[in-house]
Design an enzyme around this catalytic site. Structure first.
Site, mmCIF file in Angstrom:
data_model
loop_
_atom_site.group_PDB
_atom_site.id
_atom_site.type_symbol
_atom_site.label_atom_id
_atom_site.label_comp_id
_atom_site.label_asym_id
_atom_site.label_seq_id
_atom_site.Cartn_x
_atom_site.Cartn_y
_atom_site.Cartn_z
ATOM 1 N N CYS A 79 0.945 -1.259 0.046
ATOM 2 C CA CYS A 79 -0.065 0.184 -0.093
ATOM 3 C C CYS A 79 0.827 1.325 -0.239
ATOM 4 O O CYS A 79 1.680 1.494 -0.823
ATOM 5 C CB CYS A 79 -0.957 -0.034 1.141
ATOM 6 S SG CYS A 79 -2.289 1.135 0.825
ATOM 7 N N HIS A 181 -3.721 -5.195 -0.099
ATOM 8 C CA HIS A 181 -3.153 -5.730 1.115
ATOM 9 C C HIS A 181 -3.304 -7.098 1.321
ATOM 10 O O HIS A 181 -4.292 -7.825 1.399
ATOM 11 C CB HIS A 181 -4.206 -5.065 2.437
ATOM 12 C CG HIS A 181 -4.024 -3.636 2.507
ATOM 13 N ND1 HIS A 181 -2.979 -3.158 3.516
ATOM 14 C CD2 HIS A 181 -4.504 -2.705 2.170
ATOM 15 C CE1 HIS A 181 -2.897 -1.690 3.362
ATOM 16 N NE2 HIS A 181 -4.079 -1.481 2.675
ATOM 17 N N GLU A 183 -2.102 -9.207 3.298
ATOM 18 C CA GLU A 183 -2.265 -9.496 4.593
ATOM 19 C C GLU A 183 -3.861 -9.611 5.063
ATOM 20 O O GLU A 183 -4.236 -10.207 5.999
ATOM 21 C CB GLU A 183 -1.499 -8.922 5.786
ATOM 22 C CG GLU A 183 -2.064 -7.245 5.955
ATOM 23 C CD GLU A 183 -1.827 -6.321 4.829
ATOM 24 O OE1 GLU A 183 -1.306 -6.677 3.667
ATOM 25 O OE2 GLU A 183 -1.760 -5.212 5.196
#
Lengths: 205, 269
Positions: A79, A181, A183
């Site tokens: 990001c 993202h 994650e």
């Protein structure tokens, strides 16, 4: 050890946990020596470009991160962590990024809601073969939260459609960046992080 | 491409997921971390936890749930309920929440939204709005030409009127830095009669940030209506998922079959 660079912004814990889940020995660290000695470096980032750029600089971690990239240590910017690779951003003109990649991060355009806060379908750039995105099968949907994105460049390996083509991932040698993202992108994101972990292991071997 | 998010909502009371009807009458619906993991596996795009007791004794229970969820679940999740200050928000974000929702405290303290947006970034700041359609008050004489219009914002879990117009309040919050609006129709919440489509469409068309529609989902068609008629960016539902009437995957298949773009259930790889 994979260093998740902790420069005092936002929730970095999720990146650390997801890399661990993907098989990597991730560690949140604000120690320049640990960043310098790591097998891989992950630079997360949330919020505004200017605040992140300034925090990275004042933490004294910008230089070790740039040095690690320069030495070919596997690197993943997430990001704003991706955006920091560029010279600057329209979000905060006058605040310099790391300038490792040329160009400026631009505001999202088109008839779409901003921020893009949603899942979107990755489209790999034809003819490219990204090792970060290797092995993804079927439709690959990943989670975005952003109002700005890098400009098109030869490093771009994947885009999404959001009021036009939006840069989703870049790759140059062992330097990767995702505007999304990983994650927070479920199994697809963990697979992508798994590819990064594999690159870190390979680089050490 | 604009993809609509399917978001199960977990109302948490004393460490358990509960389901209320019109903000009262609670039923136990399970362990929050287990449910969160199940919804993630079924293809939920995001989760919302609302701490509905929000008494100070329960605050640590919620933090524990947040940090255990963050160990198990790799999709975004929002936590709200009882967040009064940037310090409360920071604690939840540190525990692993991606976004924090504020409601009553934002009405009480107009600077809270901008303080949180400045410190954590607008993408972390969700303003939850509980709205009820204004109706003529029998005790007050209204001009016949001008019956009360629109929706009023309620606070304190729906117990207190704020006097604020829901649409104006949503716009104000966005101007202060809210990154998302979680919009609950109190008239519909727990009724299973479907979203308040008018409310959803009004707010969604008047603000630049994503709007999550909430309150009233009883069928899969209600989800479709929220997206196609209401223009919602996120579709929040509780009981149809908690009571196992439908899986997230079924909801997404149905949405897709009706032309709503969603991330496919199961994802890839």
């Amino acid at each position: 050890m994979i260093a998740v660079v902790d420069y005092g912004i936002g929730n970095l814990r999720s990146a650390e946990k997801a890399i661990c889940r993907a098989g990597g020995a991730a560690k949140l660290t604000s120690d320049p020596d640990e960043v310098a000695g790591a097998a891989g470096v992950v630079l997360p980032g949330v919020g505004a470009f200017g605040r992140c750029a300034q925090a990275l600089r004042s933490s004294g971690l910008g230089e070790p991160v740039a040095d690690a990239i320069g030495r070919g240590t596997p690197f993943l910017g997430i990001c704003i962590g991706l955006q920091l690779l560029y010279e600057g951003s329209e979000e905060d003109p006058g605040v310099a990024g790391l300038g490792i990649l040329p160009g400026v991060v631009r505001a999202l355009g088109g008839e779409v809601k901003v921020p893009q806060m949603q899942w979107n379908r990755l489209e790999q750039v034809p003819g490219g073969s990204s090792s970060l995105l290797a092995g993804l099968t079927g439709e690959s949907w990943v989670y975005f939260v952003h109002s700005y994105a890098p400009e098109w460049s030869p490093e771009v390996v994947a885009t999404v459609d959001y009021g036009g083509r939006v840069v989703a991932a870049i790759e140059r040698d062992r330097m990767w960046g995702t505007q999304f993202h990983p994650e927070k992108s479920g199994p697809t994101g963990l697979a992508i992080l798994g590819n990064f972990v594999a690159a870190c292991i390979e680089a050490v071997a | 491409m604009h993809a609509v998010r399917v978001i199960p909502c977990l109302d948490v009371d004393a460490g358990r997921v509960v389901k209320g009807v019109r903000f009262v009458g609670l039923r136990d619906a399970g362990d929050p971390v287990e449910l969160a993991a199940r919804y993630d596996a079924e293809g939920a795009d995001e989760l919302v936890f609302l701490d509905i007791t929000a008494s100070s004794e329960e605050r640590d229970t919620m933090l524990d749930i947040v940090s255990r969820t963050a160990e198990e679940v790799f999709i975004p999740f929002t936590v709200g309920g009882g967040v009064r200050s940037p310090t409360d928000a920071r604690r939840l974000l540190r525990a692993g929440a991606d976004k924090v929702a504020v409601n009553t405290a934002a009405v009480d303290n107009p600077d809270l939204v901008s303080e949180m947006a400045n410190e954590f970034g607008a993408q972390c700041v969700v303003v939850a709005i509980d709205a009820r359609r204004r109706v003529p008050d029998a005790a007050v004489r209204h001009d016949v030409e001008k019956p009360p219009e629109g929706w009023e914002v309620y606070t304190h879990g729906g117990r207190r009127r704020s006097g604020k117009d829901a649409i104006e309040w949503a716009q104000h919050c966005v101007s202060m830095g809210a990154g998302e609006i979680l919009l609950t129709s109190m008239d519909r919440d727990g009724t299973r009669d479907g979203f308040d489509i008018d409310l959803t469409r009004e707010v969604s068309s008047q603000v630049s940030v994503p709007v999550i529609a909430s309150g009233g989902v009883g069928t899969l068609q209600h989800l479709v209506d929220g997206a196609l008629l209401g223009g919602a960016d996120g579709l929040l539902a509780a009981s149809i998922f908690h009571l196992r009437e439908h899986t997230i995957a079924e909801a997404k298949e149905y949405l897709r079959s009706r032309g709503v773009v969603v991330r496919p259930p199961g994802g890839s790889t």
